[in-house]
Design a protein around this motif. Structure first.
Motif, PDB file in Angstrom:
ATOM      1  N   TYR A  62      -3.884   0.312  -2.625  1.00  9.75           N
ATOM      2  CA  TYR A  62      -3.382  -1.034  -2.376  1.00  9.75           C
ATOM      3  C   TYR A  62      -3.042  -1.705  -3.707  1.00  9.75           C
ATOM      4  O   TYR A  62      -3.826  -1.677  -4.649  1.00  9.75           O
ATOM      5  CB  TYR A  62      -4.422  -1.864  -1.624  1.00  9.75           C
ATOM      6  N   ARG A  79       5.891   3.247  -0.507  1.00 11.64           N
ATOM      7  CA  ARG A  79       5.119   2.024  -0.610  1.00 11.64           C
ATOM      8  C   ARG A  79       5.616   1.031   0.441  1.00 11.64           C
ATOM      9  O   ARG A  79       6.833   0.862   0.602  1.00 11.64           O
ATOM     10  CB  ARG A  79       5.258   1.427  -2.016  1.00 11.64           C
ATOM     11  N   ARG A 120       0.837  -1.189   0.000  1.00  7.23           N
ATOM     12  CA  ARG A 120       0.000   0.000   0.000  1.00  7.23           C
ATOM     13  C   ARG A 120       0.873   1.240   0.000  1.00  7.23           C
ATOM     14  O   ARG A 120       2.019   1.213   0.459  1.00  7.23           O
ATOM     15  CB  ARG A 120      -0.941   0.006   1.204  1.00  7.23           C
TER      16      ARG A 120
END
Length: 127
Positions: free
Chosen positions: A97, A45, A38
């Motif tokens: 996501y 990330r 995510r």
């Protein structure tokens, strides 16, 4: 064409649940480790959950500490899909996501280890 497609994101209230799907086309997920990652605005990330390939042992999943007990990653080999069940969602879970496939089969929570990425699905947790 090898492709991963995520779905299932959306807007949910704190404490709610969502199930994300990662469907593969053009190849079998059985031979790949799959990771869910995510990325929130302004942040790097990060790995959320990972599952080794279908030929690994029983203890083949791993979650980051902040989602342990709330998120569950699971394969459906018939549907060639990996799911991320997310329960008791919190505002800090808000992010795009992504799912990704690792050809080595080992997985892990570090993005550089993955070979193929989906386009992402937005999850927003807000009242």
């Amino acid at each position: 064409q090898l492709q991963l497609v995520e779905s299932g994101g959306g807007l949910v209230q704190p404490g709610g649940s969502l199930r994300l799907s990662c469907a593969a086309s053009g190849f079998s997920l059985d031979y790949y480790a799959i990771g869910w990652f995510r990325q929130a605005p302004g942040k790097e990330r990060e790995g959320v959950s990972t599952i080794r390939n279908a030929f690994s042992g029983i203890s083949s999943t791993y979650n980051r500490d902040s989602v342990e007990g709330r998120f569950t990653i699971k394969r459906d080999n018939v549907k060639n899909t990996v799911y991320l069940q997310m329960n008791n969602l919190k505002p800090e879970d808000t992010a795009v996501y992504y799912c990704a496939a690792d050809a080595s089969g080992h997985g892990g929570l570090h993005p550089p280890g993955y070979d193929l990425w989906g386009q992402g699905t937005q999850v927003t947790v807000s009242s």
